[in-house]
Design an enzyme around this catalytic site. Structure first.
Site, PDB file in Angstrom:
ATOM      1  N   CYS A   1      -2.843   4.063  -0.029  1.00  0.00           N
ATOM      2  CA  CYS A   1      -2.343   2.954   0.156  1.00  0.00           C
ATOM      3  C   CYS A   1      -1.448   2.440  -1.115  1.00  0.00           C
ATOM      4  CB  CYS A   1      -3.377   1.770   0.440  1.00  0.00           C
ATOM      5  SG  CYS A   1      -2.710   0.053   0.539  1.00  0.00           S
TER       6      CYS A   1
ATOM      7  N   CYS B   1      -1.600  -1.519  -1.757  1.00  0.00           N
ATOM      8  CA  CYS B   1      -2.640  -1.881  -2.514  1.00  0.00           C
ATOM      9  C   CYS B   1      -2.420  -1.431  -3.907  1.00  0.00           C
ATOM     10  CB  CYS B   1      -3.810  -1.115  -1.996  1.00  0.00           C
ATOM     11  SG  CYS B   1      -4.046  -1.071  -0.191  1.00  0.00           S
ATOM     12  N   ASP B   2      -2.011  -0.270  -4.173  1.00  0.00           N
ATOM     13  CA  ASP B   2      -2.289   0.354  -5.663  1.00  0.00           C
ATOM     14  C   ASP B   2      -1.069   0.590  -6.047  1.00  0.00           C
ATOM     15  OD1 ASP B   2      -5.034   0.556  -4.951  1.00  0.00           O
ATOM     16  OD2 ASP B   2      -4.890   2.474  -4.206  1.00  0.00           O
TER      17      ASP B   2
END
Ligand code: FAD
Ligand code: NAP
Length: 309
Positions: A133, A136-137
């Protein structure tokens, strides 16, 4: 007893909930094991949802969908549905806490999860440098170099997204042609800090207790290994449908699936089991688009209304 139980709260499940409740069904619950919105909430930008002129993140796109459904009476329960069985005409859903819920009809809209690529270190370093992701990261790798693995729409779009955060993106793909949309391929090719490493696979991801220290990339033509000293790798190699909820105690499935585990439906989203409908990425030949998942959800809900009548 529910009129309809919807399993999954992505674009398909939410739209099914909207059409079912607005279409007059009184007792409808959508079971979602996480936050409603589905996998698109992991997308950094979406530019192909009709009517949505401004490019937004997947999270922004989905923000108002649950509220719109709840306005017409859709109930939402945060729970994972473990299994669904059918007893006579009634479906029994077992929830994560062991509770059993009964429903006259079911729409399965559980979508899919990221596939593993299968390289050495993938599981060991998952969440510690191996990610699926970018939204997200990605920020953890600000001004650092990263590897992206894959040659589809997700890999290429997320490589472009990461190129705006990271100093450099190595895009590793096992062939020399991509399966992404042509304009996305052009975008990648014209992004200065994306380097294409084609006809190549990940040989190994290595690191220590702190996380990933590097990625060894193997050229499939000549077997040479290139060692990239990066702290992160993003794996976008496709997705597996989530059909385990349909598994029966004897190991069979509640309805017919194809060889990829996708639910076989007709044009009204009916499965081979009366009263069970499927919508979105989980069904056969799904185009894997938000607009198509939403459309499936609407069709499935209208079919449920006819079925219950
Ligand atoms: P999902 O969105 O997968 O939703 C399924 C939901 O079911 C999930 O929320 C899950 O938590 C829940 N669930 C699963 N099992 C259970 C259970 N047992 N009990 C309870 N809940 C359960 N499409 C586009 O049109 N345009 C794009 O630009 C685009 N970009 C994308 C970028 C990325 C990074 C990804 C991953 C996908 C992208 N897609 C895009 C594809 C799109 O997101 C999917 O086609 C769409 O989300 C499918 O919707 P769905 O409702 O079928 O499934
Ligand atoms: P995908 O289209 O299935 O592509 C997966 C990619 O990973 C392929 O390039 C494949 O290589 C490669 N791959 C598969 N297994 C591998 C392995 N073990 N090791 C290395 N590489 C491997 O998956 P996706 O990109 O996640 O897209 C899924 C669906 O969602 C598609 O239908 C896509 O169109 C849709 N989607 C749409 C949008 C959009 O509309 N903007 C955005 C994202 C996703 P090969 O090419 O050699 O098979």
């Amino acid at each position: 007893m529910l009129d309809l139980a919807i399993i999954g709260g992505g674009p398909a499940g939410l739209t099914a909930g909207l059409y079912a409740t607005r279409g007059g069904l009184k007792n409808v619950t959508m079971y979602e094991m996480g936050m409603p919105g589905g996998q698109i909430t992991q997308s950094s930008e979406i530019e192909n949802y009709p009517g949505q002129l401004e490019i937004v993140t997947g999270m922004e796109l989905m923000q108002q969908w649950p509220e719109q459904c709840q306005r017409f009476g859709l109930k939402h329960e945060m729970a994972q549905v473990q299994t669904v069985i059918k007893n006579g005409d009634i479906f029994q859903l077992t929830l994560g806490d062991g509770n059993i819920v009964e429903a006259k009809s079911v729409i399965i809209a559980t979508g899919s999860v990221p596939k593993k690529a299968g390289f050495k270190g993938e599981n060991e370093f998952f969440g510690r440098g191996v990610s699926t992701c970018a939204t997200c990261d990605g920020f953890f790798y600000k001004n650092k170099e990263v590897v992206v693995l894959g040659g589809g729409d997700t890999a290429l779009e997320e490589a472009v997204y990461l190129s705006k955060i990271c100093s450099k993106v190595y895009l590793v793909h096992r062939r020399d042609t991509f399966r992404a949309a042509p304009n996305t391929i052009e975008h990648v090719k014209h992004t200065e800090n994306i380097e294409l490493i084609l006809n190549s696979e990940i040989d190994e991801v290595y690191g220590d207790a702190m996380g990933v220290n590097g990625v060894k990339v193997k050229n499939r033509n000549d077997g040479t290994i290139r060692d990239l000293a990066v702290p992160g790798i993003f794996v976008f190699v496709g997705r597996d449908v989530l059909n385990s909820t349909l598994k029966q105690p004897d190991g069979s499935y509640l309805c017919d699936l194809n060889q990829n585990g996708e639910v076989i439906v007709d044009l009204s989203m009916k499965t081979s089991t009366a009263g069970l409908f499927a919508a979105g990425d989980i069904r056969i030949e799904a185009p894997k688009q938000v607009v198509c998942a939403a459309s499936d959800g609407a069709i499935a809900a209208l079919s449920v209304i006819s079925y219950l009548e």
